[in-house]
Write a protein that holds these residues in place. Sequence first.
Motif: not given
Length: 331
Positions: A76-77, A80-81, A83, A89, A91, A93, A99, A132
């Motif tokens: 997840s970090e 991302g994931h 919602r 979770a 929302q 990410a 990034e 994600r």
Amino acid sequence: MVDMLESNLLGSSPQFAHVVAQIRRIAKFDVTVLIGGETGTGKELGARAVHYLSARAAQPFIPVNCGALAESLVESELFGHERGAFTDARQAAPGLISEAEGGTLFLDEIDTLSAKAQAALLRFLQDRTYRRVGGTQTRQTNVRLIAASNANLDELVKARQFRRDLLYRLKVMPLIMPPLRERGSDVVELARIFLDRLNREYQGQTAPKRFHPELSAALTRYSWPGNIRELEHFIQREYLMCEGEVIHAALPQDGQMPNPSIDRYNAAFKQAKARVIADFERSYVTSAMARARGNISHAARIAGQDRSAFSKLVSKYRVASTAEQEQDSAE
């Protein structure tokens, strides 16, 4: 940024000059880099140098300490994931890879990744695509990956604790940051640079300090297992504890870094112990001599000591004997 980065690539030894030359060469090519080296050798600094000396310098540099990521949240970090992908979770990410788009993702302590995370990272390295957590859309990214570890990954592969295929994917361009003990005169050079920084930082709060010549010579005799980080912290600690202008630090010996606070405590304890013993001996000798009316032989018998040894204590604490008292009376 490049000028500032170059000012932090400190050292003029041939060993370090070779590493700097490697960094400049590697930075020109947009490939995956695996940085090795003992703890405290500056692996992240090497990674930043590769990034900021490359064509990606204007884009993000995202450092990640893999050892600090919870095993259940690694994917997840990184990726991302969506919602609702898992509990809490609330929302979506984007994830760290998103990034770092266009720039560099630096994965430090990569040896700490779980088998599941290693498999996920391998899939990403194969074609730079990912999904994600909880999502169905395959995403493409333009990210350079730099990994680092102070562990021997080849040994971990043999022990089946690290994937062999992942190691091959990471080890496209290897870079080894040398330990401080192999960098010769860089130890003293770095120590003086750290000292100059401290003198500037604490200007007006304390007088400028300098090293005692013997300290500079001793710094090169210690193995520095913590490398540059250990050296920097040692200089800072001794600087702050030094009350004068010349730093007379406890020298590293027997492969161990001395603890200045403990050394000072031990010294103070020994002095206090010596004073207590001296006060007791003086009081005891004076009392025995008073009971024996100044007769050393009689006082020694009272104290249960040899006359010669007791006589030395009498002289040490300048307790008057019968002969001295008679001589004073005659005068």
